[in-house]
Design an enzyme around this catalytic site. Structure first.
Site, PDB file in Angstrom:
ATOM      1  N   GLU A  99       0.819  -1.219   0.000  1.00  0.00           N
ATOM      2  CA  GLU A  99       0.000   0.000   0.000  1.00  0.00           C
ATOM      3  C   GLU A  99       0.846   1.260   0.000  1.00  0.00           C
ATOM      4  O   GLU A  99       0.631   2.180  -0.798  1.00  0.00           O
ATOM      5  CB  GLU A  99      -0.928   0.015   1.223  1.00  0.00           C
ATOM      6  CG  GLU A  99      -1.730   1.314   1.312  1.00  0.00           C
ATOM      7  CD  GLU A  99      -2.633   1.402   2.515  1.00  0.00           C
ATOM      8  OE1 GLU A  99      -2.532   0.554   3.417  1.00  0.00           O
ATOM      9  OE2 GLU A  99      -3.463   2.327   2.546  1.00  0.00           O
ATOM     10  N   ASP A 119      -0.706  -4.878   3.197  1.00  0.00           N
ATOM     11  CA  ASP A 119      -1.218  -3.677   3.860  1.00  0.00           C
ATOM     12  C   ASP A 119      -0.594  -3.680   5.245  1.00  0.00           C
ATOM     13  O   ASP A 119      -0.991  -4.467   6.100  1.00  0.00           O
ATOM     14  CB  ASP A 119      -2.751  -3.727   3.938  1.00  0.00           C
ATOM     15  CG  ASP A 119      -3.326  -2.413   4.473  1.00  0.00           C
ATOM     16  OD1 ASP A 119      -4.536  -2.172   4.280  1.00  0.00           O
ATOM     17  OD2 ASP A 119      -2.564  -1.633   5.092  1.00  0.00           O
ATOM     18  N   ILE A 121      -0.586  -1.623   7.806  1.00  0.00           N
ATOM     19  CA  ILE A 121      -1.567  -1.333   8.859  1.00  0.00           C
ATOM     20  C   ILE A 121      -2.911  -1.123   8.174  1.00  0.00           C
ATOM     21  O   ILE A 121      -3.092  -0.128   7.459  1.00  0.00           O
ATOM     22  CB  ILE A 121      -1.200  -0.081   9.692  1.00  0.00           C
ATOM     23  CG1 ILE A 121       0.103  -0.288  10.456  1.00  0.00           C
ATOM     24  CG2 ILE A 121      -2.343   0.250  10.661  1.00  0.00           C
ATOM     25  CD1 ILE A 121       0.496   0.882  11.365  1.00  0.00           C
ATOM     26  N   ASP A 122      -3.805  -2.074   8.365  1.00  0.00           N
ATOM     27  CA  ASP A 122      -5.172  -1.898   7.848  1.00  0.00           C
ATOM     28  C   ASP A 122      -5.994  -1.396   9.028  1.00  0.00           C
ATOM     29  O   ASP A 122      -6.111  -2.065  10.043  1.00  0.00           O
ATOM     30  CB  ASP A 122      -5.719  -3.224   7.309  1.00  0.00           C
ATOM     31  CG  ASP A 122      -7.015  -2.985   6.558  1.00  0.00           C
ATOM     32  OD1 ASP A 122      -7.065  -2.042   5.733  1.00  0.00           O
ATOM     33  OD2 ASP A 122      -7.984  -3.716   6.794  1.00  0.00           O
ATOM     34  N   THR A 124      -5.660   2.349   9.662  1.00  0.00           N
ATOM     35  CA  THR A 124      -4.745   3.399  10.143  1.00  0.00           C
ATOM     36  C   THR A 124      -5.484   4.466  10.948  1.00  0.00           C
ATOM     37  O   THR A 124      -4.972   4.954  11.955  1.00  0.00           O
ATOM     38  CB  THR A 124      -3.990   4.045   8.969  1.00  0.00           C
ATOM     39  OG1 THR A 124      -3.213   3.047   8.301  1.00  0.00           O
ATOM     40  CG2 THR A 124      -3.079   5.162   9.431  1.00  0.00           C
ATOM     41  N   ASP A 249      -6.219  -4.342   0.965  1.00  0.00           N
ATOM     42  CA  ASP A 249      -7.150  -4.406   2.102  1.00  0.00           C
ATOM     43  C   ASP A 249      -7.778  -5.793   2.230  1.00  0.00           C
ATOM     44  O   ASP A 249      -8.091  -6.229   3.339  1.00  0.00           O
ATOM     45  CB  ASP A 249      -8.292  -3.388   1.915  1.00  0.00           C
ATOM     46  CG  ASP A 249      -7.844  -1.948   2.031  1.00  0.00           C
ATOM     47  OD1 ASP A 249      -8.277  -1.120   1.198  1.00  0.00           O
ATOM     48  OD2 ASP A 249      -7.057  -1.640   2.944  1.00  0.00           O
TER      49      ASP A 249
END
Ligand SMILES: O=P(O)(O)O[C@H]1[C@H](O)[C@@H](O)[C@@H](O)[C@@H](O)[C@@H]1O
Ligand SMILES: [Mg+2]
Ligand SMILES: [Mg+2]
Length: 335
Positions: A99, A119, A121-122, A124, A249
């Protein structure tokens, strides 16, 4: 011998060799056992979680991307850098779609090569606000087919995983969807993503209205697409729908849902396409189709459209939730 004669000889031999090599890749990927790769992915996700847990508790420098709601922090970038370098060290020929690498200008191209879709940190926005649903999502695809998916819900300490054809698990416990077939008995999850334009907002709110009046039991939003979809695989929710998210995601959680016995389709009812930025994941095809019938999509550029992912607009400085929010540094952000 002329260049044309050389070219014609080469093309006579090259084509079969090319066909041969891509067929070999297809056959080996079918035969290949990616367990060792997945276990390594789980190992580095556990290491990355430690970085996230530490940063979760402290003040963050927050940058904005495509809208005032599309946030990124130094921790997102650091975790993605950490994951990719750890994978490159072990699998130097593998490819990546990350990402924050894409946000920094890398091209998003999914080839037949072994590719990690990350990803870091999904959720954020949850991370920034210390809302305790923050996940690392790692998918691995060969020949454009997801071979395994890992979603680590860091604060909950729930590690969801699935390998194609071998079931889905949460902390090594097998998962199964609810199997619910009656939409009026469903608890749904969705996301109000980062879009703040009038068409997207109107479409999202009218979709919620249309689903509630079916009626369904309720609609929830956890704030991370990956965890939303993993809840379908646990049976804790019966269906998820979303327009506007990205491949990173949901690539991992889409496999986790299908390996838990769920169905994953496009919001238009056709086959799921991780680059289309539209998804319905459900306990049964009847529920999935009923949702597809009820909702409308707003237009989104495909993730793999070369025109997508322009450099994010510069958004003015603002402060938020005790964190300093900065506009993104000009040009490509360093990763
Ligand atoms: O936290 P992210 O990795 O940016 O993903 C979010 C996305 O930004 C947000 O718009 C929603 O779509 C969420 O469901 C995603 O998980
Ligand atoms: Mg995400
Ligand atoms: Mg993210």
């Amino acid at each position: 011998m002329s260049l044309e004669e050389l070219h014609s000889i080469f093309s006579v031999f090259a084509l079969p060799i090319f066909d041969l090599s891509s067929n070999i890749l297809r056959r080996t990927s079918r035969m290949a056992d990616w367990t060792e790769c997945m276990n390594y992915g789980i190992h580095i996700a556990r290491e990355a979680r430690e970085v996230i847990l530490h940063a979760f508790r402290i003040k963050k420098a927050v940058m904005l991307k495509s809208s005032p709601a599309d946030l990124v922090t130094e921790t997102d970038q650091r975790v993605e850098r950490m994951l990719i370098s750890a994978i490159k060290a072990k699998y130097p020929h593998h490819k990546f779609i990350g990402e924050e690498s894409v946000a920094a200008g890398e091209k998003l191209i999914l080839t037949d090569s072994p590719t990690w879709i990350i990803d870091p940190i999904d959720g954020t926005a949850n991370f920034v606000h210390r809302f305790p649903f923050v996940a690392i999502s790692i998918a691995f695809a060969v020949n454009k087919q997801t071979e395994f998916g890992i979603v680590y819900s860091c604060i909950e300490d729930k590690l969801y995983s699935a390998q194609r054809g071998r079931g889905a698990f949460c902390n090594d416990i097998p998962l199964a969807t609810s199997g619910q077939e009656d939409i009026t008995k469903c608890l749904l999850v969705t996301e109000i993503g980062a879009e703040r334009d009038q068409l997207a907002l109107a479409t999202m709110t009218s979709n919620i209205h249309r689903l509630l009046e079916i009626p369904v039991h309720g609609i929830r939003a956890v704030g991370t697409a990956a965890v939303d979809m993993c809840l379908i695989s646990t049976g804790g929710a019966d269906a998820y729908y979303h327009i506007g998210m990205h491949c990173w995601d949901i690539a991992a959680s889409a496999l986790i849902v299908s390996e838990a016995g769920g169905v994953v389709i496009d919001t238009n009812g056709s086959e799921f396409d991780m680059m289309a930025r539209r998804v319905i994941a459900a306990s049964s095809m009847s529920v999935a189709r009923r949702i597809a019938q009820a909702i409308q999509a707003f237009p989104c550029e495909r993730d793999d459209d070369p025109r997508a992912h322009p450099q994010k607009a510069q958004i003015e400085h603002s402060t938020d939730s005790g964190n300093d929010v900065h506009k993104k540094a000009g040009g490509h952000r360093r990763l």
